[in-house]
Design a protein around this motif. Sequence first.
Motif, PDB file in Angstrom:
ATOM      1  N   ALA A 108       0.822  -1.218   0.000  1.00 20.55           N
ATOM      2  CA  ALA A 108       0.000   0.000   0.000  1.00 20.55           C
ATOM      3  C   ALA A 108       0.856   1.267   0.000  1.00 20.55           C
ATOM      4  CB  ALA A 108      -0.911  -0.001   1.234  1.00 20.55           C
ATOM      5  N   ALA A 109       2.039   1.184   0.572  1.00 16.37           N
ATOM      6  CA  ALA A 109       2.813   2.415   0.817  1.00 16.37           C
ATOM      7  C   ALA A 109       3.786   2.775  -0.309  1.00 16.37           C
ATOM      8  CB  ALA A 109       3.578   2.288   2.135  1.00 16.37           C
ATOM      9  N   PHE A 110       4.152   1.808  -1.142  1.00 13.78           N
ATOM     10  CA  PHE A 110       5.114   2.118  -2.205  1.00 13.78           C
ATOM     11  C   PHE A 110       4.455   2.172  -3.574  1.00 13.78           C
ATOM     12  CE2 PHE A 110       8.081   0.446   1.004  1.00 13.78           C
ATOM     13  CZ  PHE A 110       9.049   1.442   0.977  1.00 13.78           C
ATOM     14  N   HIS A 111       4.865   3.153  -4.338  1.00 15.19           N
ATOM     15  CA  HIS A 111       4.455   3.254  -5.752  1.00 15.19           C
ATOM     16  C   HIS A 111       5.720   3.382  -6.575  1.00 15.19           C
ATOM     17  CE1 HIS A 111       0.184   4.319  -4.910  1.00 15.19           C
ATOM     18  NE2 HIS A 111       0.717   4.828  -3.815  1.00 15.19           N
ATOM     19  N   LYS A 112       5.691   2.862  -7.789  1.00 15.53           N
ATOM     20  CA  LYS A 112       6.791   3.153  -8.715  1.00 15.53           C
ATOM     21  C   LYS A 112       6.670   4.618  -9.132  1.00 15.53           C
ATOM     22  CE  LYS A 112       8.128  -1.134 -10.945  1.00 15.53           C
ATOM     23  NZ  LYS A 112       7.114  -2.170 -10.621  1.00 15.53           N
ATOM     24  N   GLN A 113       7.810   5.313  -9.174  1.00 15.63           N
ATOM     25  CA  GLN A 113       7.745   6.720  -9.595  1.00 15.63           C
ATOM     26  C   GLN A 113       7.114   6.861 -10.976  1.00 15.63           C
ATOM     27  OE1 GLN A 113      11.615   8.632  -9.038  1.00 15.63           O
ATOM     28  NE2 GLN A 113      11.548   7.971  -6.906  1.00 15.63           N
ATOM     29  N   ALA A 114       7.350   5.867 -11.822  1.00 14.04           N
ATOM     30  CA  ALA A 114       6.796   5.919 -13.179  1.00 14.04           C
ATOM     31  C   ALA A 114       5.274   5.823 -13.179  1.00 14.04           C
ATOM     32  CB  ALA A 114       7.387   4.783 -14.010  1.00 14.04           C
ATOM     33  N   GLU A 115       4.716   5.414 -12.043  1.00 14.30           N
ATOM     34  CA  GLU A 115       3.260   5.224 -11.988  1.00 14.30           C
ATOM     35  C   GLU A 115       2.537   6.304 -11.188  1.00 14.30           C
ATOM     36  OE1 GLU A 115       2.870   1.170 -10.692  1.00 14.30           O
ATOM     37  OE2 GLU A 115       3.758   0.435 -12.567  1.00 14.30           O
ATOM     38  N   VAL A 116       3.255   7.387 -10.890  1.00 13.61           N
ATOM     39  CA  VAL A 116       2.590   8.503 -10.204  1.00 13.61           C
ATOM     40  C   VAL A 116       2.776   9.792 -10.994  1.00 13.61           C
ATOM     41  CG1 VAL A 116       3.053   7.458  -7.943  1.00 13.61           C
ATOM     42  CG2 VAL A 116       4.549   9.295  -8.780  1.00 13.61           C
ATOM     43  N   GLU A 117       1.876  10.723 -10.732  1.00 14.48           N
ATOM     44  CA  GLU A 117       1.995  12.061 -11.298  1.00 14.48           C
ATOM     45  C   GLU A 117       2.554  12.949 -10.190  1.00 14.48           C
ATOM     46  OE1 GLU A 117      -0.957  15.585 -13.002  1.00 14.48           O
ATOM     47  OE2 GLU A 117      -1.824  13.724 -12.236  1.00 14.48           O
ATOM     48  N   LEU A 118       3.648  13.656 -10.494  1.00 10.72           N
ATOM     49  CA  LEU A 118       4.233  14.553  -9.494  1.00 10.72           C
ATOM     50  C   LEU A 118       3.645  15.946  -9.690  1.00 10.72           C
ATOM     51  CD1 LEU A 118       7.897  13.251  -9.686  1.00 10.72           C
ATOM     52  CD2 LEU A 118       6.298  12.988  -7.775  1.00 10.72           C
ATOM     53  N   LEU A 119       3.181  16.516  -8.586  1.00  5.85           N
ATOM     54  CA  LEU A 119       2.490  17.814  -8.646  1.00  5.85           C
ATOM     55  C   LEU A 119       3.389  18.907  -8.068  1.00  5.85           C
ATOM     56  CD1 LEU A 119      -0.890  16.443  -7.254  1.00  5.85           C
ATOM     57  CD2 LEU A 119      -0.240  16.719  -9.664  1.00  5.85           C
ATOM     58  N   LEU A 120       2.977  20.152  -8.254  1.00  7.44           N
ATOM     59  CA  LEU A 120       3.701  21.261  -7.634  1.00  7.44           C
ATOM     60  C   LEU A 120       3.714  21.000  -6.130  1.00  7.44           C
ATOM     61  CD1 LEU A 120       4.906  23.913  -8.856  1.00  7.44           C
ATOM     62  CD2 LEU A 120       2.832  25.062  -8.076  1.00  7.44           C
ATOM     63  N   PRO A 121       4.895  20.831  -5.522  1.00  8.09           N
ATOM     64  CA  PRO A 121       4.925  20.353  -4.135  1.00  8.09           C
ATOM     65  C   PRO A 121       4.567  21.407  -3.090  1.00  8.09           C
ATOM     66  CG  PRO A 121       7.166  20.696  -4.930  1.00  8.09           C
ATOM     67  CD  PRO A 121       6.254  20.953  -6.098  1.00  8.09           C
ATOM     68  N   VAL A 122       4.657  22.650  -3.467  1.00 11.87           N
ATOM     69  CA  VAL A 122       4.518  23.729  -2.485  1.00 11.87           C
ATOM     70  C   VAL A 122       3.569  24.783  -3.033  1.00 11.87           C
ATOM     71  CG1 VAL A 122       5.797  25.529  -1.240  1.00 11.87           C
ATOM     72  CG2 VAL A 122       6.876  23.326  -1.679  1.00 11.87           C
TER      73      VAL A 122
END
Length: 423
Positions: A108-122
């Motif tokens: 549940a806690a790990f995702h492949k970076q290739a499988e997530v969308e990175l958003l503006l962090p701040v």
Amino acid sequence: MVRSFIHVEPDSHFPLQNLPYGVFRPRSGGDPRVGVAIGDQVLDLAVLDAVGYLDPAEAAGQGLFSKPSLNALMALRRPAWSELRQTIRRLLDAEEPALRDNAVLRQAAFHKQAEVELLLPVEIGDYTDFYASRDHATNVGSLFRGKEQALMPNWLHLPVGYHGRASSIVISGTDVQRPLGQMKPPDAAAPLFGPCRQLDFELEVGCLIGTGNALGAPISVDDAEEYIFGLVLVNDWSARDIQAWEYQPLGPFLGKNFATSISPWVVPFEALEPFRVAGPAQEPKPLPYLEQSGKGAFDIRLEVQLQAESMKEAECIAESNFRYLYWTMAQQIAHHTIGGCNLRPGDLLASGTVSGAEKGTRGCLLELTWRGSDPLKLAGGEERVWLEDSDRVTMTGWCQGDGYRIGFGEVTGRVRPVGQGGG
Ligand SMILES: O=C(O)/C=C/C(=O)CC(=O)CC(=O)O
Ligand SMILES: [Ca+2]
Ligand SMILES: [Mg+2]
């Protein structure tokens, strides 16, 4: 050397020593939440917090990680960031069974970076851009104002900067539309209006403020680093023709407010400690409020890659280093607040273009091509003076440790022609 049970390649930007924070959304769906990069994985802190794995850290149990930005975490103080970092580091350690041996939680806690969308962090409330590289300021000054007035008389006495535009800060991967504007080529009798013809990038490092200060309560230079949450890479896209015509006497305006790109992973300031170095000698000695004791620069290697549409792969066109900067982040913060200005959690203080003394270390096309007089020759016969439509600019950076890297990942963006809509 400490290792994680998650496999990390030696040239990965994200070993156990780094643990940068980001905001992501799984491509499979779900709300944005806070994660940490490790190898090619993202660790979901909202999941770990929900099962009490981050207890008893101060940052735990407050819903800080199921938010679409890092701001609430940044608003805590340095001891809380440090404690959280140690907690995550322990949970990821190869010798620590709690997460390693809990297959259900790991799933549940790990995702492949290739499988997530990175958003503006701040959520960046205010953005200030400095001008802290002596070589950059000297080069730009020579090109805009002539050799004699290259460095303005104030430059060696204070970190020059301007207030930028926070609303147009975009996450890496976002296309950047060529701006329209007003410009006056030297041979034109009157100003022209149209698409920018001298589009440029600027290689910068961004300092994200964590703890803020109260209005009227300056931050001293020797306390300033306590306020830094972490660092990102910044591309301060610049329209040189618009800038050259508009900038006097108040400085950059539309030439720099159409887009600024940042990298998605915020490298914790604490992770950079082993890479602290002395910056260039400061002569004349700065006024006491800017005089920093100890070393205030950081050895971060920086690279710019350019890829035209016709090119199979990107080509490195500049290699620089954050340590070349004359004014340190601590001096920038002390100067920014000395008159009483308050910084708030999430504010971005960009370094200014990071150029060194050698030609190949210059951090923008204005300098690299000497305002067009010395075009860059690229693979496959491409030549560049300024950016053309569909060009992709990618910046990367890392600290080289003994057998590991503290990396920043990358900030990338492609130039889109005028008039192709937003987004
Ligand atoms: O000297 C000038 O007129 C030019 C200033 C800049 O280009 C400002 C800027 O973005 C500073 C930097 O990136 O170093
Ligand atoms: Ca800039
Ligand atoms: Mg900009």
